[in-house]
Design a protein around this motif. Structure first.
Motif, PDB file in Angstrom:
ATOM      1  N   PHE A   1      -9.298  17.875  87.933  1.00  0.00           N
ATOM      2  CA  PHE A   1      -8.543  16.859  87.220  1.00  0.00           C
ATOM      3  C   PHE A   1      -8.166  17.373  85.827  1.00  0.00           C
ATOM      4  O   PHE A   1      -8.950  18.081  85.191  1.00  0.00           O
ATOM      5  N   PRO A   2      -6.992  16.992  85.323  1.00  0.00           N
ATOM      6  CA  PRO A   2      -6.610  17.415  83.968  1.00  0.00           C
ATOM      7  C   PRO A   2      -7.468  16.715  82.924  1.00  0.00           C
ATOM      8  O   PRO A   2      -7.839  15.551  83.079  1.00  0.00           O
ATOM      9  N   ALA A   3      -7.774  17.442  81.853  1.00  0.00           N
ATOM     10  CA  ALA A   3      -8.563  16.882  80.755  1.00  0.00           C
ATOM     11  C   ALA A   3      -7.775  16.999  79.464  1.00  0.00           C
ATOM     12  O   ALA A   3      -6.945  17.905  79.302  1.00  0.00           O
TER      13      ALA A   3
ATOM     14  N   PRO B   1     -11.125  11.864  82.111  1.00  0.00           N
ATOM     15  CA  PRO B   1     -11.500  10.457  82.330  1.00  0.00           C
ATOM     16  C   PRO B   1     -11.453  10.069  83.807  1.00  0.00           C
ATOM     17  O   PRO B   1     -12.088   9.094  84.210  1.00  0.00           O
ATOM     18  N   LEU B   2     -10.738  10.838  84.625  1.00  0.00           N
ATOM     19  CA  LEU B   2     -10.692  10.546  86.057  1.00  0.00           C
ATOM     20  C   LEU B   2     -12.059  10.752  86.707  1.00  0.00           C
ATOM     21  O   LEU B   2     -12.370  10.127  87.721  1.00  0.00           O
TER      22      LEU B   2
ATOM     23  N   ILE C   1     -18.400  24.330  84.171  1.00  0.00           N
ATOM     24  CA  ILE C   1     -17.684  24.779  85.364  1.00  0.00           C
ATOM     25  C   ILE C   1     -16.430  23.939  85.565  1.00  0.00           C
ATOM     26  O   ILE C   1     -16.469  22.709  85.468  1.00  0.00           O
ATOM     27  N   THR C   2     -15.329  24.592  85.889  1.00  0.00           N
ATOM     28  CA  THR C   2     -14.062  23.871  86.009  1.00  0.00           C
ATOM     29  C   THR C   2     -13.895  23.182  87.357  1.00  0.00           C
ATOM     30  O   THR C   2     -13.017  22.341  87.507  1.00  0.00           O
TER      31      THR C   2
ATOM     32  N   VAL D   1     -15.071  29.176  84.522  1.00  0.00           N
ATOM     33  CA  VAL D   1     -15.906  28.564  83.484  1.00  0.00           C
ATOM     34  C   VAL D   1     -15.058  28.331  82.237  1.00  0.00           C
ATOM     35  O   VAL D   1     -14.106  29.053  81.976  1.00  0.00           O
ATOM     36  N   ARG D   2     -15.421  27.297  81.481  1.00  0.00           N
ATOM     37  CA  ARG D   2     -14.674  26.944  80.275  1.00  0.00           C
ATOM     38  C   ARG D   2     -15.212  27.713  79.079  1.00  0.00           C
ATOM     39  O   ARG D   2     -16.425  27.855  78.905  1.00  0.00           O
ATOM     40  N   ARG D   3     -14.294  28.157  78.234  1.00  0.00           N
ATOM     41  CA  ARG D   3     -14.698  28.794  76.984  1.00  0.00           C
ATOM     42  C   ARG D   3     -13.460  28.969  76.109  1.00  0.00           C
ATOM     43  O   ARG D   3     -12.331  29.005  76.610  1.00  0.00           O
ATOM     44  N   PRO D   4     -13.656  29.115  74.784  1.00  0.00           N
ATOM     45  CA  PRO D   4     -12.511  29.396  73.928  1.00  0.00           C
ATOM     46  C   PRO D   4     -12.049  30.832  74.116  1.00  0.00           C
ATOM     47  O   PRO D   4     -12.858  31.728  74.396  1.00  0.00           O
TER      48      PRO D   4
END
Length: 403
Positions: free
Chosen positions: A13-15, A23-24, A287-288, A393-396
């Motif tokens: 889902f998009p964030a 929010p989904l 985790i995405t 994975v999320r990261r800057p």
């Protein structure tokens, strides 16, 4: 069937922000039942968002990680990456085979063994801060500190030569890309890493060592219980997972602490670091795509929905870790939060083998930074920090800081 599949919600889902779950997810969790979603690659899957359901899926023998047991071809595994990155590794097996493979490396990750690595990790962290200070501000905390600390620790544990360590970053980047690399590039990275690790194992056959690669070679040669392919696949999973997640979490954690004021509090109250690490593990949606895909092995009811053999399930850990029935004020980052039974490391037989190592490294990272650089701050407005948006994975992409 194609029309019906297109009507399903697309996942992930998009964030609005990389470190804020969509929010989904909360809406799905409030519905109290798994929902069907379609992924960029492979088949559709059931998405699990409630804490209680998540623990059930992760811990129940009715759900497995081996697609063959559920009759699912590798190409049909529901996933966000072009290739299934865990096929034929420890992460894609089930007991009893999983138990056998896990036993070979468990001794390297016991809390006592990991605690013995803390002093070395602290020396690495101090050396990295020394280099940052010598170069002067501003600095990219991800490149100069977050990426280097965990890869040095895991490579020391395995016995990978320092001169070769940069190669693993490139290989892992290709493996964990969701859109930036092709399936062929990801497969080529797996082959290259396998070849390198097989070569390292061969050297230890001729010249034994006390590192983890050497220990696994001894198990194979003396015990004849670990095949060459199993050994290489184990090492690849450990090396990739052993540095990538922590390398991403260090800048994620520091970003949130600097943005929301928790960094200054940790500098003033260093005893809060272990508690802060647990809360950040709960709060950050690392985790995405939820957890690794689980496969239904026998018909089971979950949240009022009947799941049948061959169905696929994604556990969305970010949603489960913000379930208000378990965590009071779940949307608040409270670094002094007490009871914190988060699922950041999973649950059940596939609970992260390196949890103790990750905790230690994250504690060392935050303790060292807040002690050495108590005045650290973002060098750009928080909404201008660039984020990687094509990774598992999320990261800057960069974390510009000054002091």
């Amino acid at each position: 069937v194609g029309v019906a599949m297109r009507e399903l919600p697309a996942f992930p889902f998009p964030a609005d922000h990389a470190l804020q779950p969509s929010p989904l997810l909360a809406r799905a969790r409030d519905g109290r039942a798994p929902i069907r979603v379609r992924l960029p690659y492979g088949a559709t899957a059931w998405l699990v968002t409630r804490y209680e359901d998540a623990r059930h899926v992760l811990g129940s023998p009715a759900f497995g990680r081996d697609p063959e047991r559920a009759g699912i071809p590798e190409a049909d595994i529901a996933r966000t990456t072009p290739v299934e990155i865990t096929v034929r590794t420890l992460l894609s097996t089930d007991p009893p085979d999983h138990t056998r493979l896990r036993r070979f490396v468990f001794r390297a990750f016991t809390p006592r063994r990991v605690e013995g690595l803390r002093a070395g990790a602290e020396r690495v962290a101090d050396r990295l801060v020394d280099a940052m200070v010598a170069a002067g501000p501003p600095a990219d905390l991800f490149e100069t500190f977050g990426l280097t600390l965990p890869i040095e620790v895991i490579c020391d544990l395995l016995g990978v030569p320092a001169a070769d360590r940069a190669r693993f970053t490139a290989w892992t980047d290709a493996l964990l890309s969701t859109t930036g690399k092709t399936a062929e590039q990801a497969a080529a990275s797996i082959d290259a890493m396998n070849g390198y690790l097989a070569e390292q194992a061969g050297r230890r056959t001729r010249h034994p060592t006390d590192d983890l690669i050497g220990a696994l070679v001894r198990e194979r040669v003396e015990g004849d219980r670990l095949s060459p392919a199993e050994m290489v696949n184990l090492l690849r999973a450990l090396l990739a997972a052993g540095h990538e997640t922590t390398a991403s979490q260090i800048p994620n954690f520091v970003y949130l602490l600097l943005r929301d004021g928790g960094y200054r509090r940790l500098a003033d109250e260093p005893g809060l670091v272990p508690t802060a690490v647990e809360e950040l593990l709960r709060y950050v949606p690392l985790i995405t795509q939820g957890s690794l895909t689980r496969f239904v092995l026998e018909e089971v009811e979950l949240g009022g929905v009947t799941l049948r053999r061959g169905d696929q399930v994604l556990v969305e850990l970010a949603a489960a870790n913000r379930d208000g029935t378990v965590f009071p004020d779940p949307e608040v980052l409270e670094i002094a939060r007490g009871d914190n039974p988060h699922l950041a490391f999973g649950f059940g037989p596939h609970r992260c083998l390196g949890a103790a190592l990750a905790r230690m490294e994250l504690q060392v990272a935050l303790s060292t930074l807040t002690r050495r650089l108590p005045g650290l701050r973002l060098a750009v407005p928080s909404d201008e920090v660039p984020w990687d948006d094509d990774r598992f994975v999320r990261r800057p992409r960069r974390l510009p800081v000054t002091w």
